[in-house]
Design an enzyme around this catalytic site. Structure first.
Site, PDB file in Angstrom:
ATOM      1  CG  MET A  31      20.377  92.822  80.052  1.00  0.00           C
ATOM      2  SD  MET A  31      19.913  91.149  80.564  1.00  0.00           S
ATOM      3  CE  MET A  31      19.052  91.497  82.107  1.00  0.00           C
TER       4      MET A  31
ATOM      5  CD  GLN B 166      24.151 101.139  80.588  1.00  0.00           C
ATOM      6  OE1 GLN B 166      23.438 100.730  79.674  1.00  0.00           O
ATOM      7  NE2 GLN B 166      25.194 100.458  81.048  1.00  0.00           N
TER       8      GLN B 166
ATOM      9  CB  CYS C 253      25.928  99.077  74.146  1.00  0.00           C
ATOM     10  SG  CYS C 253      24.670  98.513  72.975  1.00  0.00           S
TER      11      CYS C 253
ATOM     12  CE  LYS D 106      27.147  95.817  82.081  1.00  0.00           C
ATOM     13  NZ  LYS D 106      27.658  95.306  80.787  1.00  0.00           N
TER      14      LYS D 106
ATOM     15  CG  HIS E 117      30.434  91.977  79.154  1.00  0.00           C
ATOM     16  ND1 HIS E 117      29.256  92.091  78.466  1.00  0.00           N
ATOM     17  CD2 HIS E 117      30.828  90.687  78.982  1.00  0.00           C
ATOM     18  CE1 HIS E 117      28.944  90.936  77.907  1.00  0.00           C
ATOM     19  NE2 HIS E 117      29.904  90.074  78.201  1.00  0.00           N
TER      20      HIS E 117
ATOM     21  CG  ASN F 191      28.094  91.816  82.883  1.00  0.00           C
ATOM     22  OD1 ASN F 191      28.075  92.425  81.825  1.00  0.00           O
ATOM     23  ND2 ASN F 191      27.138  90.993  83.216  1.00  0.00           N
TER      24      ASN F 191
ATOM     25  N   GLY G  40      28.592  85.891  81.409  1.00  0.00           N
ATOM     26  CA  GLY G  40      28.584  84.439  81.506  1.00  0.00           C
ATOM     27  C   GLY G  40      28.311  83.871  82.875  1.00  0.00           C
TER      28      GLY G  40
ATOM     29  N   GLY H 133      23.288  89.101  83.966  1.00  0.00           N
ATOM     30  CA  GLY H 133      22.403  89.595  82.924  1.00  0.00           C
ATOM     31  C   GLY H 133      21.289  88.639  82.581  1.00  0.00           C
TER      32      GLY H 133
END
Length: 336
Positions: free
Chosen positions: A22, A74, A104, A143, A175, A215, A217, A238
Site C-alpha cells: 500500500m 513489489q 494499481c 498482483k 484483487h 485480495n 474487502g 490491505g
C-alpha cells in the site's frame, strides 16, 4: 521478539496470509511493526518503480530491517529489461520475493504504462515475468485485478493467468475488483467497483497449479479462514491490517499458521517497538515516521482515542522520543 530467519515459513506457506502493498503505508517502519505482531505473515513493500531504481539510482528505497523477513519487494514497470535489472537489485538487497504490480490504477502509474493498465497486455506481462525470472533466483510473482474498464473478467482473467503461468509465475494475488482507469480515483477504485470473490475462487479451480491469494474487502481473520476453507491458497489483507493491526495480525500465527502460541498484547508490541524507535532516532530519523503506523494499534480497545491523540499531537514535535510512547501507554492504563 525478532523473528529467527531459520524458523521462518517457506513463501508458499507464509502467503497463506499477507499484508498488501500500500503506497504511503507499508514502508519499512510499518512492516517492522507488523512483524512484531506476526512472525509468519508475508509482508510487502510499497510499490517501487523499476525506473526509479535502474535509471534514478534510488536504491535507498530498498532499505529494510532483517527482522522483516519474509518480505517481498513489489516493483512497478513494463519494460522487461528494466524490470529484470530492478529485480536483480531487489534480490541483492535481500528480498525473498519480487512481485510485479498489475493492479494499481493511479494516473501516475498509467502514464508509465504499468500497474492495472497491464491487464490489457497479458503478453507483455508474460515477457516481464520471464525476464525477471531469468535474472533472479528468488520467486517472481504477480498482483493483478480481475480486469479493467469494459473488460469482461470471466474472459480476460483466465487468459491473463494462463499467460503468466506459462511464463513461469507460480503465485498470484488477485484483487477481486475491476479497476476503472478513467472516471474513478485510486481511492474510489478501492471501494466502488463491486467485488467478485467467487470469480477468484473459480480461477483457483481452473488453475490448480497456481498458488492463488485473494485480495479485496477482507477485514477479519474469520473471513480469511473462510476463504482458505474454500480452497484458496492465501488471503491478502490491505487497509484493515493497517488500520487495526492487532486485530488482524496478533492472532494470525495461531489461527492461520497453526502455532501454539499466545497472541501478543498491543501493550507488549508497543514496548517491543521502543528499541527500534531508539535506533531510528539515533540514525537521524523522526519519531512520527514510526508512530504514524502505530495509531491503530489499540483500535476498538479502551483508551484507543487517547492513544491516537497523544501520538498525533506529540510525536511530530522536535526532540520527541520514546517517552511519548511511554506517556501514551500510561494514558491507556488510566483509561482502562
Amino acid at each position: 521478539m525478532i523473528p529467527d530467519p531459520l524458523q521462518q515459513p517457506d513463501l508458499a506457506t507464509a502467503a497463506r496470509l499477507s499484508v498488501a502493498p500500500m503506497m504511503d503505508w507499508t514502508d519499512r517502519h510499518c512492516r517492522y511493526l507488523h512483524r512484531m505482531l506476526s512472525r509468519n505473515t508475508l509482508l510487502y513493500t510499497e510499490m517501487v518503480t523499476a525506473p526509479a531504481l535502474v535509471r534514478g539510482g534510488a536504491v535507498h528505497l530498498l532499505e529494510h530491517d532483517a527482522a522483516e523477513h519474509p518480505v517481498a519487494l513489489q516493483l512497478g514497470g513494463s519494460d522487461p529489461v528494466e524490470l529484470a535489472e530492478a529485480a536483480k537489485l531487489g534480490q541483492a538487497a535481500g528480498y525473498d520475493e519480487i512481485n510485479l504490480n498489475c493492479g494499481c490504477p493511479s494516473d501516475r502509474v498509467q502514464s508509465g504504462t504499468f500497474g492495472a493498465v497491464l491487464m490489457k497486455s497479458p503478453g507483455l506481462v508474460a515477457e516481464c515475468v520471464a525476464a525477471m525470472r531469468e535474472a533472479v533466483s528468488v520467486e517472481v510473482t504477480v498482483k493483478c485485478r480481475i480486469g479493467v474498464d469494459d473488460q469482461t473478467p470471466d474472459d480476460v482473467l483466465p487468459e491473463f493467468l494462463g499467460q503468466v503461468e506459462r511464463a513461469g509465475c507460480r503465485r498470484v494475488s488477485i484483487h477481486a475488483r475491476k479497476a476503472w482507469l478513467q472516471g474513478l480515483s485510486p481511492k474510489e477504485n478501492r471501494d466502488i467497483p463491486p467485488l467478485d470473490h467467487d470469480l477468484v475462487v473459480r480461477m483457483k479451480q481452473a488453475f490448480p497449479q497456481l498458488h492463488v491469494s485473494i485480495n479485496g474487502g477482507i477485514t477479519a481473520l474469520d473471513e480469511a479462514e473462510a476463504f482458505l476453507a474454500r480452497g484458496l491458497d492465501g488471503v491478502m489483507i490491505g487497509r484493515a491490517a493497517y488500520q487495526r493491526p492487532a486485530d488482524l495480525l496478533a492472532g494470525a500465527d495461531t489461527r492461520i499458521f497453526g502455532e501454539a502460541s499466545r497472541p501478543p498484547e498491543p501493550e507488549d508490541i508497543a514496548r517491543r517497538m521502543l528499541p527500534y524507535v531508539e535506533r531510528h532516532l539515533a540514525a537521524g530519523g523522526r519519531l512520527n515516521q514510526v508512530t504514524r503506523h502505530m495509531l491503530g494499534l489499540f483500535a476498538g480497545r479502551p483508551g484507543a482515542r487517547a492513544w491516537r491523540r497523544h501520538l498525533s499531537e506529540e510525536a511530530h514535535r522536535g526532540g520527541a522520543g520514546p517517552e511519548v510512547i511511554e506517556a501514551a501507554l500510561s494514558g491507556l492504563a488510566c483509561a482502562a
